[in-house]
Design an enzyme around this catalytic site. Structure first.
Site, PDB file in Angstrom:
ATOM      1  N   SER A  63      -6.736  60.027 -35.897  1.00 53.12           N
ATOM      2  CA  SER A  63      -7.888  60.458 -35.101  1.00 53.12           C
ATOM      3  C   SER A  63      -9.191  60.219 -35.868  1.00 53.12           C
ATOM      4  O   SER A  63      -9.537  59.067 -36.142  1.00 53.12           O
ATOM      5  CB  SER A  63      -7.712  61.918 -34.689  1.00 53.12           C
ATOM      6  N   ASP A 133      -3.083  60.359 -24.142  1.00 51.19           N
ATOM      7  CA  ASP A 133      -4.023  60.957 -25.090  1.00 51.19           C
ATOM      8  C   ASP A 133      -5.262  61.437 -24.335  1.00 51.19           C
ATOM      9  O   ASP A 133      -5.988  60.642 -23.739  1.00 51.19           O
ATOM     10  CB  ASP A 133      -4.403  59.930 -26.161  1.00 51.19           C
ATOM     11  N   HIS A 162      -2.695  63.646 -27.532  1.00 50.03           N
ATOM     12  CA  HIS A 162      -3.366  63.444 -28.815  1.00 50.03           C
ATOM     13  C   HIS A 162      -2.674  64.200 -29.957  1.00 50.03           C
ATOM     14  O   HIS A 162      -2.659  63.717 -31.079  1.00 50.03           O
ATOM     15  CB  HIS A 162      -4.828  63.892 -28.704  1.00 50.03           C
TER      16      HIS A 162
END
Length: 188
Positions: A63, A133, A162
Protein backbone atom coordinates in the site's frame (compact mmCIF):
# COMPACT_ATOMS: atom_id res chain seq x y z
CA UNK A 1 2.51 -9.66 9.64
CA UNK A 2 0.75 -12.63 8.01
CA UNK A 3 3.47 -12.74 5.38
CA UNK A 4 6.44 -13.03 7.77
CA UNK A 5 6.07 -16.71 8.78
CA UNK A 6 5.58 -17.72 5.14
CA UNK A 7 8.86 -16.10 4.14
CA UNK A 8 10.75 -17.45 7.15
CA UNK A 9 9.50 -20.98 6.39
CA UNK A 10 11.05 -20.62 2.94
CA UNK A 11 14.44 -19.56 4.33
CA UNK A 12 14.05 -15.85 3.60
CA UNK A 13 15.01 -13.45 6.41
CA UNK A 14 12.66 -10.52 7.01
CA UNK A 15 13.54 -6.98 8.08
CA UNK A 16 10.50 -4.83 8.89
CA UNK A 17 10.72 -1.05 8.89
CA UNK A 18 8.46 1.31 10.83
CA UNK A 19 8.39 4.65 9.07
CA UNK A 20 8.57 7.74 11.26
CA UNK A 21 5.36 8.09 13.21
CA UNK A 22 4.42 4.42 12.72
CA UNK A 23 4.83 1.61 15.25
CA UNK A 24 7.53 2.56 17.73
CA UNK A 25 9.28 5.06 15.48
CA UNK A 26 9.34 8.68 16.50
CA UNK A 27 8.80 11.68 14.27
CA UNK A 28 6.15 12.68 11.81
CA UNK A 29 5.78 12.32 8.06
CA UNK A 30 5.57 15.83 6.63
CA UNK A 31 5.99 14.95 2.96
CA UNK A 32 6.11 11.88 0.80
CA UNK A 33 9.87 12.04 0.50
CA UNK A 34 10.14 11.32 4.25
CA UNK A 35 9.06 7.74 3.53
CA UNK A 36 11.79 7.37 0.93
CA UNK A 37 14.39 8.85 3.31
CA UNK A 38 13.39 6.31 5.98
CA UNK A 39 13.65 3.46 3.48
CA UNK A 40 17.10 4.68 2.38
CA UNK A 41 18.21 4.73 6.02
CA UNK A 42 17.03 1.15 6.51
CA UNK A 43 18.81 0.05 3.34
CA UNK A 44 21.99 1.82 4.44
CA UNK A 45 21.83 -0.04 7.77
CA UNK A 46 21.43 -3.39 6.00
CA UNK A 47 24.33 -2.59 3.65
CA UNK A 48 26.75 -1.12 6.20
CA UNK A 49 25.91 -2.82 9.50
CA UNK A 50 24.87 -6.24 8.21
CA UNK A 51 26.95 -6.28 5.00
CA UNK A 52 23.97 -7.33 2.89
CA UNK A 53 24.31 -6.12 -0.70
CA UNK A 54 21.28 -4.82 -2.61
CA UNK A 55 21.50 -7.79 -5.01
CA UNK A 56 20.49 -10.07 -2.08
CA UNK A 57 17.56 -7.90 -0.94
CA UNK A 58 13.92 -8.30 -1.94
CA UNK A 59 12.05 -5.05 -1.40
CA UNK A 60 8.43 -5.36 -0.26
CA UNK A 61 6.05 -2.44 -0.44
CA UNK A 62 2.49 -2.77 0.79
CA UNK A 63 0.00 0.00 0.00
CA UNK A 64 1.68 3.24 1.15
CA UNK A 65 4.97 1.32 1.32
CA UNK A 66 4.85 0.83 -2.45
CA UNK A 67 6.25 4.34 -2.93
CA UNK A 68 9.52 3.92 -1.02
CA UNK A 69 9.96 0.37 -2.34
CA UNK A 70 9.61 1.52 -5.95
CA UNK A 71 11.85 4.51 -5.25
CA UNK A 72 14.62 2.30 -3.85
CA UNK A 73 14.22 -0.29 -6.61
CA UNK A 74 15.01 2.37 -9.20
CA UNK A 75 18.31 3.29 -7.54
CA UNK A 76 20.23 0.02 -8.00
CA UNK A 77 19.84 -3.70 -8.78
CA UNK A 78 17.86 -5.68 -6.20
CA UNK A 79 16.89 -9.37 -6.06
CA UNK A 80 13.25 -8.41 -6.39
CA UNK A 81 10.43 -5.99 -5.78
CA UNK A 82 7.10 -7.18 -4.39
CA UNK A 83 4.22 -4.73 -4.40
CA UNK A 84 1.05 -5.55 -2.49
CA UNK A 85 -2.03 -3.40 -3.15
CA UNK A 86 0.03 -0.59 -4.70
CA UNK A 87 -1.36 2.75 -5.78
CA UNK A 88 -0.58 4.67 -8.97
CA UNK A 89 -0.40 8.10 -7.26
CA UNK A 90 -1.77 9.72 -4.12
CA UNK A 91 -3.75 12.15 -6.26
CA UNK A 92 -5.48 9.28 -8.04
CA UNK A 93 -6.32 7.57 -4.73
CA UNK A 94 -7.73 10.87 -3.43
CA UNK A 95 -9.84 11.26 -6.56
CA UNK A 96 -11.19 7.72 -6.23
CA UNK A 97 -12.43 8.51 -2.73
CA UNK A 98 -13.29 12.22 -2.90
CA UNK A 99 -14.14 12.85 -6.53
CA UNK A 100 -12.38 14.09 -9.65
CA UNK A 101 -12.58 17.69 -8.45
CA UNK A 102 -9.68 17.27 -5.97
CA UNK A 103 -6.96 19.73 -7.08
CA UNK A 104 -3.36 18.52 -7.24
CA UNK A 105 -2.26 21.34 -4.91
CA UNK A 106 -3.92 19.50 -1.99
CA UNK A 107 -1.40 16.65 -2.27
CA UNK A 108 1.60 18.70 -3.42
CA UNK A 109 3.80 17.36 -0.60
CA UNK A 110 2.57 13.80 -1.12
CA UNK A 111 2.67 13.31 -4.90
CA UNK A 112 4.15 9.79 -4.75
CA UNK A 113 3.67 9.13 -8.46
CA UNK A 114 4.45 5.41 -8.58
CA UNK A 115 3.29 5.17 -12.21
CA UNK A 116 6.11 7.55 -13.20
CA UNK A 117 8.78 5.72 -11.18
CA UNK A 118 8.09 2.05 -11.88
CA UNK A 119 9.71 2.01 -15.32
CA UNK A 120 13.06 2.76 -13.63
CA UNK A 121 13.00 -0.35 -11.42
CA UNK A 122 16.10 -2.54 -11.65
CA UNK A 123 14.64 -5.77 -10.24
CA UNK A 124 12.15 -8.51 -11.09
CA UNK A 125 8.69 -7.13 -10.20
CA UNK A 126 5.88 -9.12 -8.58
CA UNK A 127 2.60 -7.25 -8.08
CA UNK A 128 -0.31 -8.70 -6.10
CA UNK A 129 -3.63 -6.96 -5.81
CA UNK A 130 -7.10 -7.85 -4.55
CA UNK A 131 -9.80 -7.82 -7.22
CA UNK A 132 -12.11 -5.98 -4.80
CA UNK A 133 -9.60 -3.55 -3.27
CA UNK A 134 -11.70 -0.73 -1.85
CA UNK A 135 -8.74 1.60 -1.11
CA UNK A 136 -6.49 1.23 -4.17
CA UNK A 137 -8.59 -0.26 -6.99
CA UNK A 138 -7.07 -3.23 -8.81
CA UNK A 139 -6.75 -1.09 -11.95
CA UNK A 140 -3.92 0.77 -10.22
CA UNK A 141 -1.94 -2.44 -9.77
CA UNK A 142 -2.70 -3.49 -13.34
CA UNK A 143 -1.46 -0.12 -14.65
CA UNK A 144 1.77 -0.39 -12.65
CA UNK A 145 2.24 -3.91 -14.00
CA UNK A 146 1.93 -2.67 -17.60
CA UNK A 147 4.53 0.07 -16.94
CA UNK A 148 6.98 -2.15 -15.03
CA UNK A 149 10.07 -3.52 -16.78
CA UNK A 150 10.45 -7.25 -17.31
CA UNK A 151 10.69 -9.73 -15.75
CA UNK A 152 7.38 -9.15 -14.03
CA UNK A 153 4.28 -10.96 -12.87
CA UNK A 154 0.82 -9.85 -11.77
CA UNK A 155 -1.21 -11.90 -9.30
CA UNK A 156 -4.81 -10.77 -8.79
CA UNK A 157 -6.41 -12.36 -5.73
CA UNK A 158 -10.05 -12.87 -6.66
CA UNK A 159 -12.44 -11.62 -3.99
CA UNK A 160 -9.75 -9.96 -1.87
CA UNK A 161 -9.97 -6.40 -0.63
CA UNK A 162 -7.20 -4.09 0.53
CA UNK A 163 -6.65 -5.65 3.96
CA UNK A 164 -7.62 -9.32 3.65
CA UNK A 165 -5.42 -10.60 0.83
CA UNK A 166 -3.52 -13.08 3.02
CA UNK A 167 -6.71 -14.63 4.35
CA UNK A 168 -8.34 -14.90 0.91
CA UNK A 169 -5.23 -16.13 -0.96
CA UNK A 170 -4.06 -18.59 1.70
CA UNK A 171 -0.73 -20.29 0.95
CA UNK A 172 -0.57 -18.70 -2.51
CA UNK A 173 -0.15 -15.31 -0.79
CA UNK A 174 3.56 -15.96 -0.25
CA UNK A 175 4.10 -18.98 -2.51
CA UNK A 176 3.38 -17.23 -5.83
CA UNK A 177 5.79 -14.39 -5.11
CA UNK A 178 8.40 -16.81 -3.79
CA UNK A 179 8.24 -19.04 -6.88
CA UNK A 180 8.56 -16.05 -9.22
CA UNK A 181 11.57 -14.64 -7.37
CA UNK A 182 13.17 -18.08 -6.95
CA UNK A 183 13.00 -18.58 -10.72
CA UNK A 184 14.47 -15.13 -11.39
CA UNK A 185 17.25 -15.42 -8.80
CA UNK A 186 18.10 -19.13 -8.91
CA UNK A 187 17.20 -20.02 -5.33
CA UNK A 188 14.58 -22.35 -3.85
Amino acid sequence: LFKVPGWLERGISVFLVDYRGYGRSEGKIKRGEDLLEDARSALRWLNEEKSIPAQKIILYGESLGAYPAIGLAGSQKFAGLILESPFSSVLEVARVHYGRWIPEILVKDFQMKNQELISQVKAPVFIMHGSHDEICPVEMGERLYKLAPTPKELYVVLGAGHNNMAQVAGNAYVENAYQFLAKENGFG
